[in-house]
Design a protein around this motif. Sequence first.
Motif, PDB file in Angstrom:
ATOM      1  N   LYS A 265       0.836  -1.207   0.000  1.00 47.64           N
ATOM      2  CA  LYS A 265       0.000   0.000   0.000  1.00 47.64           C
ATOM      3  C   LYS A 265       0.865   1.249   0.000  1.00 47.64           C
ATOM      4  O   LYS A 265       0.577   2.220  -0.693  1.00 47.64           O
ATOM      5  CB  LYS A 265      -0.933   0.002   1.206  1.00 47.64           C
ATOM      6  N   GLN A 266       1.944   1.218   0.774  1.00 46.29           N
ATOM      7  CA  GLN A 266       2.843   2.370   0.825  1.00 46.29           C
ATOM      8  C   GLN A 266       3.522   2.584  -0.519  1.00 46.29           C
ATOM      9  O   GLN A 266       3.639   3.712  -0.988  1.00 46.29           O
ATOM     10  CB  GLN A 266       3.894   2.176   1.916  1.00 46.29           C
TER      11      GLN A 266
ATOM     12  N   ARG B 197       1.033   4.054  -2.931  1.00 47.76           N
ATOM     13  CA  ARG B 197       0.714   5.428  -2.544  1.00 47.76           C
ATOM     14  C   ARG B 197       1.831   6.387  -2.960  1.00 47.76           C
ATOM     15  O   ARG B 197       1.566   7.527  -3.334  1.00 47.76           O
ATOM     16  CB  ARG B 197       0.520   5.481  -1.040  1.00 47.76           C
ATOM     17  N   GLU B 198       3.074   5.966  -2.917  1.00 43.78           N
ATOM     18  CA  GLU B 198       4.208   6.823  -3.229  1.00 43.78           C
ATOM     19  C   GLU B 198       4.481   6.935  -4.723  1.00 43.78           C
ATOM     20  O   GLU B 198       5.259   7.762  -5.147  1.00 43.78           O
ATOM     21  CB  GLU B 198       5.461   6.308  -2.522  1.00 43.78           C
TER      22      GLU B 198
END
Length: 62
Positions: free
Chosen positions: A3-4, A7-8
């Motif tokens: 998810k990170q 997102r980035e």
Amino acid sequence: MLKQFLREEEGQSTVEYLLIIAVVVAVVSLMGKNLQKSVGDLTTTIFSNINKKVGGLMGGAQ
């Protein structure tokens, strides 16, 4: 963690664009003469068909 990462992600960087260009250059280099002949034949066929259709339309208008 996934998810990170998602997102980035903000878009293509210069390195990614250079990799895409390198792949395109490699494909064109490998197909060189064959690709040139194929594109030339395709262009001739397309414009020949367009000229026939336009001639038919212009002949019908007279």
